[in-house]
Design a protein around this motif. Structure first.
Motif, PDB file in Angstrom:
ATOM      1  N   TYR A  82      26.422 -58.208 -35.295  1.00  0.00           N
ATOM      2  CA  TYR A  82      26.837 -57.467 -33.995  1.00  0.00           C
ATOM      3  C   TYR A  82      28.037 -58.121 -33.431  1.00  0.00           C
ATOM      4  CZ  TYR A  82      22.348 -54.723 -33.793  1.00  0.00           C
ATOM      5  OH  TYR A  82      21.666 -53.688 -34.035  1.00  0.00           O
ATOM      6  N   LEU A  83      28.115 -59.511 -33.324  1.00  0.00           N
ATOM      7  CA  LEU A  83      28.995 -60.216 -32.835  1.00  0.00           C
ATOM      8  C   LEU A  83      30.480 -60.005 -33.476  1.00  0.00           C
ATOM      9  CD1 LEU A  83      27.840 -63.754 -32.213  1.00  0.00           C
ATOM     10  CD2 LEU A  83      27.796 -61.890 -30.543  1.00  0.00           C
ATOM     11  N   GLN A 122      33.768 -57.571 -32.174  1.00  0.00           N
ATOM     12  CA  GLN A 122      34.901 -58.651 -32.113  1.00  0.00           C
ATOM     13  C   GLN A 122      34.585 -59.583 -30.951  1.00  0.00           C
ATOM     14  OE1 GLN A 122      38.240 -56.073 -31.310  1.00  0.00           O
ATOM     15  NE2 GLN A 122      38.483 -55.592 -33.488  1.00  0.00           N
ATOM     16  N   LEU A 123      33.172 -60.160 -31.057  1.00  0.00           N
ATOM     17  CA  LEU A 123      32.891 -61.253 -30.100  1.00  0.00           C
ATOM     18  C   LEU A 123      32.697 -62.898 -30.713  1.00  0.00           C
ATOM     19  CD1 LEU A 123      30.105 -59.435 -28.233  1.00  0.00           C
ATOM     20  CD2 LEU A 123      32.512 -59.717 -27.522  1.00  0.00           C
ATOM     21  N   THR A 124      32.888 -62.784 -32.036  1.00  0.00           N
ATOM     22  CA  THR A 124      32.813 -64.149 -32.635  1.00  0.00           C
ATOM     23  C   THR A 124      33.536 -65.317 -32.009  1.00  0.00           C
ATOM     24  OG1 THR A 124      32.417 -62.703 -34.558  1.00  0.00           O
ATOM     25  CG2 THR A 124      32.545 -64.960 -34.924  1.00  0.00           C
ATOM     26  N   VAL A 126      26.783 -71.838 -28.179  1.00  0.00           N
ATOM     27  CA  VAL A 126      26.217 -70.759 -27.477  1.00  0.00           C
ATOM     28  C   VAL A 126      25.639 -69.705 -28.380  1.00  0.00           C
ATOM     29  CG1 VAL A 126      26.907 -68.802 -26.031  1.00  0.00           C
ATOM     30  CG2 VAL A 126      27.981 -70.927 -25.755  1.00  0.00           C
ATOM     31  N   GLN A 127      26.259 -69.420 -29.726  1.00  0.00           N
ATOM     32  CA  GLN A 127      25.845 -68.418 -30.838  1.00  0.00           C
ATOM     33  C   GLN A 127      24.313 -69.092 -31.157  1.00  0.00           C
ATOM     34  OE1 GLN A 127      28.400 -67.712 -33.806  1.00  0.00           O
ATOM     35  NE2 GLN A 127      30.081 -67.611 -32.321  1.00  0.00           N
ATOM     36  N   LEU A 177      39.170 -68.259 -21.948  1.00  0.00           N
ATOM     37  CA  LEU A 177      38.901 -66.886 -22.338  1.00  0.00           C
ATOM     38  C   LEU A 177      37.708 -66.211 -21.873  1.00  0.00           C
ATOM     39  CD1 LEU A 177      39.968 -65.212 -24.535  1.00  0.00           C
ATOM     40  CD2 LEU A 177      38.622 -66.222 -26.153  1.00  0.00           C
ATOM     41  N   TRP A 178      36.497 -67.013 -21.707  1.00  0.00           N
ATOM     42  CA  TRP A 178      35.163 -66.308 -21.055  1.00  0.00           C
ATOM     43  C   TRP A 178      35.471 -65.856 -19.797  1.00  0.00           C
ATOM     44  CZ3 TRP A 178      30.964 -63.937 -21.697  1.00  0.00           C
ATOM     45  CH2 TRP A 178      29.925 -64.247 -20.566  1.00  0.00           C
TER      46      TRP A 178
END
Length: 221
Positions: A8-9, A13-15, A22-23, A118-119
């Motif tokens: 899903y990540l 495009q969230l990887t 966090v992952q 970035l976050w």
């Protein structure tokens, strides 16, 4: 589960947005249609990434009426405003279809992401967009006629199948911002036009194209 989260990540495009720590804290939660994810006023502890399915966002007005703010499809965030403001949940969130959300504890985000530029930029852009959507939704509830809102609601609630449970028309009327009597009157008009059938606690969509024409645009999306 971890493999599904990674897929899903990558899909959204969230990887690169989330570091390994966090992952590792992420969990995947599945919701059935109609199941509530969050309730307005509760104390939130988790950020949710909507990665599959559709959610209905509503709020209780000062007058005690529930109003629809939006329907959200993947990808989107849930609980981000509360994460930033450290406040109780602003809205009630329910699944419309079978839905998948990735759960991330606030405490993990605050520990690992507090200084992540970035976050923080990602959050700013997301929250700004949400306030724009909320303003538009409130304007729609005030400016659009009831038949347009009802057509839009029926469309938004049936994205993957043509049937909608109509057992709680009072709730539907409150969400749309109209009276039960007016709602029934419009539904009868739609039925006479051959657009829907209302029978045995279900509304079945027969003519989606005509409802789309009535809505003009799906205002709750």
């Amino acid at each position: 589960m971890k493999q599904a989260i990674m897929e899903y990540l990558q899909q959204h495009q969230l990887t690169k947005l989330f570091p390994e720590q966090v992952q590792q804290a992420m969990l995947l939660e599945s919701l059935a249609g109609g199941e509530r994810l969050l309730s307005q006023g509760d104390d939130p502890q988790t950020l949710y990434l909507l990665v599959e399915g559709k959610l209905k966002i509503s709020m209780l007005s000062p007058e005690g009426k529930r109003l629809i703010l939006a329907f959200k499809s993947s990808f989107d965030l849930v609980g981000d405003i509360e994460y930033v403001q450290k406040c109780p949940l602003i809205n009630t969130v329910e699944a419309v279809t079978t839905t998948q959300v990735i759960c991330i504890p606030y405490k993990v985000l605050r520990k690992e992401m507090a200084d992540n530029a970035l976050w923080l930029q990602f959050l700013l852009e997301t929250i700004t967009r949400k306030f724009e959507v909320k303003t538009q939704a409130m304007n729609f509830n005030l400016l659009y006629p009831v038949d347009v809102r009802i057509a839009s609601y029926l469309l938004a609630m049936t994205p993957t199948q043509p049937k909608l449970d109509s057992t709680s028309l009072i709730d539907m009327a409150d969400l749309i911002g109209t009276s039960y009597r007016h709602l029934n009157r419009v539904l009868k008009q739609f039925e006479q036009a051959g657009w829907i059938i209302k029978k045995r606690g279900k509304i079945t969509i027969l003519d989606r194209a005509s409802l789309l024409g009535q809505a003009g645009q799906n205002i709750y999306e």
